[in-house]
Design a protein around this motif. Sequence first.
Motif, PDB file in Angstrom:
ATOM      1  N   LEU A  10       0.172 -13.904   1.936  1.00 29.95           N
ATOM      2  CA  LEU A  10      -0.125 -13.022   3.054  1.00 29.95           C
ATOM      3  C   LEU A  10      -1.607 -12.680   3.008  1.00 29.95           C
ATOM      4  O   LEU A  10      -2.151 -12.441   1.922  1.00 29.95           O
ATOM      5  N   GLY A  11      -2.246 -12.642   4.148  1.00 33.93           N
ATOM      6  CA  GLY A  11      -3.645 -12.271   4.203  1.00 33.93           C
ATOM      7  C   GLY A  11      -4.005 -11.699   5.552  1.00 33.93           C
ATOM      8  O   GLY A  11      -3.382 -12.037   6.565  1.00 33.93           O
ATOM      9  N   ALA A  12      -4.981 -10.809   5.563  1.00 39.93           N
ATOM     10  CA  ALA A  12      -5.491 -10.233   6.808  1.00 39.93           C
ATOM     11  C   ALA A  12      -6.866  -9.637   6.530  1.00 39.93           C
ATOM     12  O   ALA A  12      -7.111  -9.133   5.439  1.00 39.93           O
ATOM     13  N   ASN A  13      -7.733  -9.704   7.531  1.00 42.69           N
ATOM     14  CA  ASN A  13      -9.021  -9.024   7.402  1.00 42.69           C
ATOM     15  C   ASN A  13      -9.435  -8.287   8.677  1.00 42.69           C
ATOM     16  O   ASN A  13     -10.517  -7.726   8.725  1.00 42.69           O
ATOM     17  N   LEU A  14      -8.561  -8.281   9.670  1.00 38.87           N
ATOM     18  CA  LEU A  14      -8.817  -7.526  10.899  1.00 38.87           C
ATOM     19  C   LEU A  14      -7.667  -6.568  11.149  1.00 38.87           C
ATOM     20  O   LEU A  14      -6.519  -6.863  10.798  1.00 38.87           O
ATOM     21  N   PRO A  15      -7.940  -5.424  11.771  1.00 34.30           N
ATOM     22  CA  PRO A  15      -6.840  -4.510  12.091  1.00 34.30           C
ATOM     23  C   PRO A  15      -5.921  -5.116  13.152  1.00 34.30           C
ATOM     24  O   PRO A  15      -6.324  -5.971  13.936  1.00 34.30           O
ATOM     25  N   SER A  16      -4.676  -4.662  13.156  1.00 31.79           N
ATOM     26  CA  SER A  16      -3.676  -5.124  14.129  1.00 31.79           C
ATOM     27  C   SER A  16      -2.938  -3.916  14.682  1.00 31.79           C
ATOM     28  O   SER A  16      -2.265  -3.215  13.929  1.00 31.79           O
ATOM     29  N   ALA A  17      -3.092  -3.674  15.967  1.00 33.32           N
ATOM     30  CA  ALA A  17      -2.388  -2.574  16.637  1.00 33.32           C
ATOM     31  C   ALA A  17      -2.549  -1.257  15.883  1.00 33.32           C
ATOM     32  O   ALA A  17      -1.574  -0.537  15.656  1.00 33.32           O
ATOM     33  N   GLY A  18      -3.769  -0.966  15.474  1.00 34.87           N
ATOM     34  CA  GLY A  18      -4.041   0.290  14.790  1.00 34.87           C
ATOM     35  C   GLY A  18      -3.700   0.300  13.314  1.00 34.87           C
ATOM     36  O   GLY A  18      -3.870   1.322  12.648  1.00 34.87           O
ATOM     37  N   LEU A  19      -3.231  -0.809  12.781  1.00 32.83           N
ATOM     38  CA  LEU A  19      -2.893  -0.904  11.363  1.00 32.83           C
ATOM     39  C   LEU A  19      -4.057  -1.518  10.588  1.00 32.83           C
ATOM     40  O   LEU A  19      -4.694  -2.456  11.063  1.00 32.83           O
ATOM     41  N   SER A  20      -4.295  -1.012   9.394  1.00 33.37           N
ATOM     42  CA  SER A  20      -5.279  -1.651   8.515  1.00 33.37           C
ATOM     43  C   SER A  20      -4.706  -2.984   8.047  1.00 33.37           C
ATOM     44  O   SER A  20      -3.487  -3.202   8.120  1.00 33.37           O
ATOM     45  N   PRO A  21      -5.539  -3.877   7.535  1.00 36.11           N
ATOM     46  CA  PRO A  21      -4.996  -5.126   6.990  1.00 36.11           C
ATOM     47  C   PRO A  21      -3.917  -4.896   5.927  1.00 36.11           C
ATOM     48  O   PRO A  21      -2.896  -5.586   5.927  1.00 36.11           O
ATOM     49  N   ALA A  22      -4.106  -3.934   5.032  1.00 38.96           N
ATOM     50  CA  ALA A  22      -3.091  -3.657   4.006  1.00 38.96           C
ATOM     51  C   ALA A  22      -1.781  -3.193   4.644  1.00 38.96           C
ATOM     52  O   ALA A  22      -0.690  -3.618   4.235  1.00 38.96           O
ATOM     53  N   GLN A  23      -1.868  -2.339   5.646  1.00 41.39           N
ATOM     54  CA  GLN A  23      -0.655  -1.885   6.344  1.00 41.39           C
ATOM     55  C   GLN A  23       0.010  -3.048   7.071  1.00 41.39           C
ATOM     56  O   GLN A  23       1.240  -3.142   7.102  1.00 41.39           O
ATOM     57  N   THR A  24      -0.797  -3.939   7.630  1.00 41.81           N
ATOM     58  CA  THR A  24      -0.242  -5.106   8.324  1.00 41.81           C
ATOM     59  C   THR A  24       0.568  -5.971   7.361  1.00 41.81           C
ATOM     60  O   THR A  24       1.659  -6.437   7.715  1.00 41.81           O
ATOM     61  N   LEU A  25       0.051  -6.186   6.138  1.00 34.57           N
ATOM     62  CA  LEU A  25       0.795  -7.000   5.179  1.00 34.57           C
ATOM     63  C   LEU A  25       2.157  -6.370   4.869  1.00 34.57           C
ATOM     64  O   LEU A  25       3.173  -7.065   4.827  1.00 34.57           O
ATOM     65  N   ALA A  26       2.178  -5.060   4.667  1.00 34.95           N
ATOM     66  CA  ALA A  26       3.446  -4.375   4.375  1.00 34.95           C
ATOM     67  C   ALA A  26       4.405  -4.485   5.553  1.00 34.95           C
ATOM     68  O   ALA A  26       5.599  -4.776   5.375  1.00 34.95           O
ATOM     69  N   ARG A  27       3.901  -4.294   6.748  1.00 39.05           N
ATOM     70  CA  ARG A  27       4.764  -4.380   7.940  1.00 39.05           C
ATOM     71  C   ARG A  27       5.232  -5.806   8.194  1.00 39.05           C
ATOM     72  O   ARG A  27       6.320  -6.027   8.706  1.00 39.05           O
ATOM     73  N   ALA A  28       4.405  -6.786   7.857  1.00 40.76           N
ATOM     74  CA  ALA A  28       4.810  -8.187   8.022  1.00 40.76           C
ATOM     75  C   ALA A  28       6.013  -8.493   7.132  1.00 40.76           C
ATOM     76  O   ALA A  28       6.936  -9.200   7.551  1.00 40.76           O
ATOM     77  N   LEU A  29       6.017  -7.963   5.924  1.00 39.39           N
ATOM     78  CA  LEU A  29       7.178  -8.162   5.046  1.00 39.39           C
ATOM     79  C   LEU A  29       8.413  -7.493   5.625  1.00 39.39           C
ATOM     80  O   LEU A  29       9.515  -8.034   5.533  1.00 39.39           O
ATOM     81  N   ASP A  30       8.233  -6.328   6.239  1.00 40.08           N
ATOM     82  CA  ASP A  30       9.362  -5.672   6.923  1.00 40.08           C
ATOM     83  C   ASP A  30       9.874  -6.552   8.065  1.00 40.08           C
ATOM     84  O   ASP A  30      11.084  -6.664   8.280  1.00 40.08           O
ATOM     85  N   ALA A  31       8.945  -7.165   8.801  1.00 39.67           N
ATOM     86  CA  ALA A  31       9.338  -8.028   9.919  1.00 39.67           C
ATOM     87  C   ALA A  31      10.093  -9.256   9.421  1.00 39.67           C
ATOM     88  O   ALA A  31      11.048  -9.716  10.060  1.00 39.67           O
ATOM     89  N   LEU A  32       9.696  -9.789   8.280  1.00 41.97           N
ATOM     90  CA  LEU A  32      10.431 -10.919   7.699  1.00 41.97           C
ATOM     91  C   LEU A  32      11.831 -10.484   7.281  1.00 41.97           C
ATOM     92  O   LEU A  32      12.808 -11.190   7.541  1.00 41.97           O
ATOM     93  N   ALA A  33      11.929  -9.319   6.658  1.00 40.76           N
ATOM     94  CA  ALA A  33      13.243  -8.805   6.242  1.00 40.76           C
ATOM     95  C   ALA A  33      14.152  -8.613   7.449  1.00 40.76           C
ATOM     96  O   ALA A  33      15.353  -8.906   7.379  1.00 40.76           O
ATOM     97  N   ALA A  34      13.590  -8.157   8.559  1.00 38.77           N
ATOM     98  CA  ALA A  34      14.382  -7.976   9.783  1.00 38.77           C
ATOM     99  C   ALA A  34      14.887  -9.313  10.324  1.00 38.77           C
ATOM    100  O   ALA A  34      15.861  -9.345  11.080  1.00 38.77           O
ATOM    101  N   ARG A  35      14.258 -10.402   9.915  1.00 37.87           N
ATOM    102  CA  ARG A  35      14.667 -11.745  10.335  1.00 37.87           C
ATOM    103  C   ARG A  35      15.569 -12.413   9.284  1.00 37.87           C
ATOM    104  O   ARG A  35      15.805 -13.610   9.347  1.00 37.87           O
ATOM    105  N   GLY A  36      16.011 -11.642   8.301  1.00 45.13           N
ATOM    106  CA  GLY A  36      16.924 -12.165   7.296  1.00 45.13           C
ATOM    107  C   GLY A  36      16.255 -12.858   6.129  1.00 45.13           C
ATOM    108  O   GLY A  36      16.911 -13.535   5.340  1.00 45.13           O
ATOM    109  N   ILE A  37      14.942 -12.684   5.992  1.00 43.97           N
ATOM    110  CA  ILE A  37      14.191 -13.273   4.882  1.00 43.97           C
ATOM    111  C   ILE A  37      13.968 -12.149   3.870  1.00 43.97           C
ATOM    112  O   ILE A  37      13.220 -11.211   4.123  1.00 43.97           O
ATOM    113  N   THR A  38      14.641 -12.235   2.738  1.00 44.83           N
ATOM    114  CA  THR A  38      14.625 -11.166   1.740  1.00 44.83           C
ATOM    115  C   THR A  38      13.380 -11.253   0.872  1.00 44.83           C
ATOM    116  O   THR A  38      13.069 -12.319   0.333  1.00 44.83           O
ATOM    117  N   VAL A  39      12.694 -10.138   0.718  1.00 45.93           N
ATOM    118  CA  VAL A  39      11.550 -10.071  -0.182  1.00 45.93           C
ATOM    119  C   VAL A  39      12.085  -9.725  -1.568  1.00 45.93           C
ATOM    120  O   VAL A  39      12.651  -8.660  -1.781  1.00 45.93           O
TER     121      VAL A  39
END
Length: 167
Positions: A10-39
């Motif tokens: 996972l990587g990011a260096n620009l904000p996304s919808a008001g999220l910092s890159p670090a917050q985006t990485l955490a939310r991306a994992l949540d989005a994967l979990a919502a798709r049935g991909i277990t972290v």
Amino acid sequence: MKTSPIYIALGANLPSAGLSPAQTLARALDALAARGITVVARSSDWHSPAWPDPSAPAYVNAVAEVATRLAPRALLDQLHAVEAEFGRVRHIRWESRVLDLDLLDYRGERCTDAGGMDVPHPRMTDRAFVLLPLAEIAPDWCAPGSGKLIGHLIDQLPPADIAATHR
């Protein structure tokens, strides 16, 4: 019988919808979990300079072990769908991005297809920002194909790359 792990970067260096890159990485994992991909496991956030333009914002990187019944192509498609959900638009290779999700290793298998999938990720063993977080969660990982241990691969990296990549 236990199956071999699946690792994603996972990587990011620009904000996304008001999220910092670090917050985006955490939310991306949540989005994967919502798709049935277990972290299963997640590294700390690591920071590395932007490349090829070091004047761009620095990256936040992480590696996660995931579990899924999806085949490699289906998993990669889900990774790309999550990137798009967070506003990723692919224009220029290696440009700054709101989210980058890469399939690094799919159970030690070699997986390629006409759509450009190439797993294990062909450049992962040359990148401190991948190997250092991967070593944090998988200290005994071996590169598929070569069988080289992660510690050996890290030792082969340029010292400047290792020094520039930090938690």
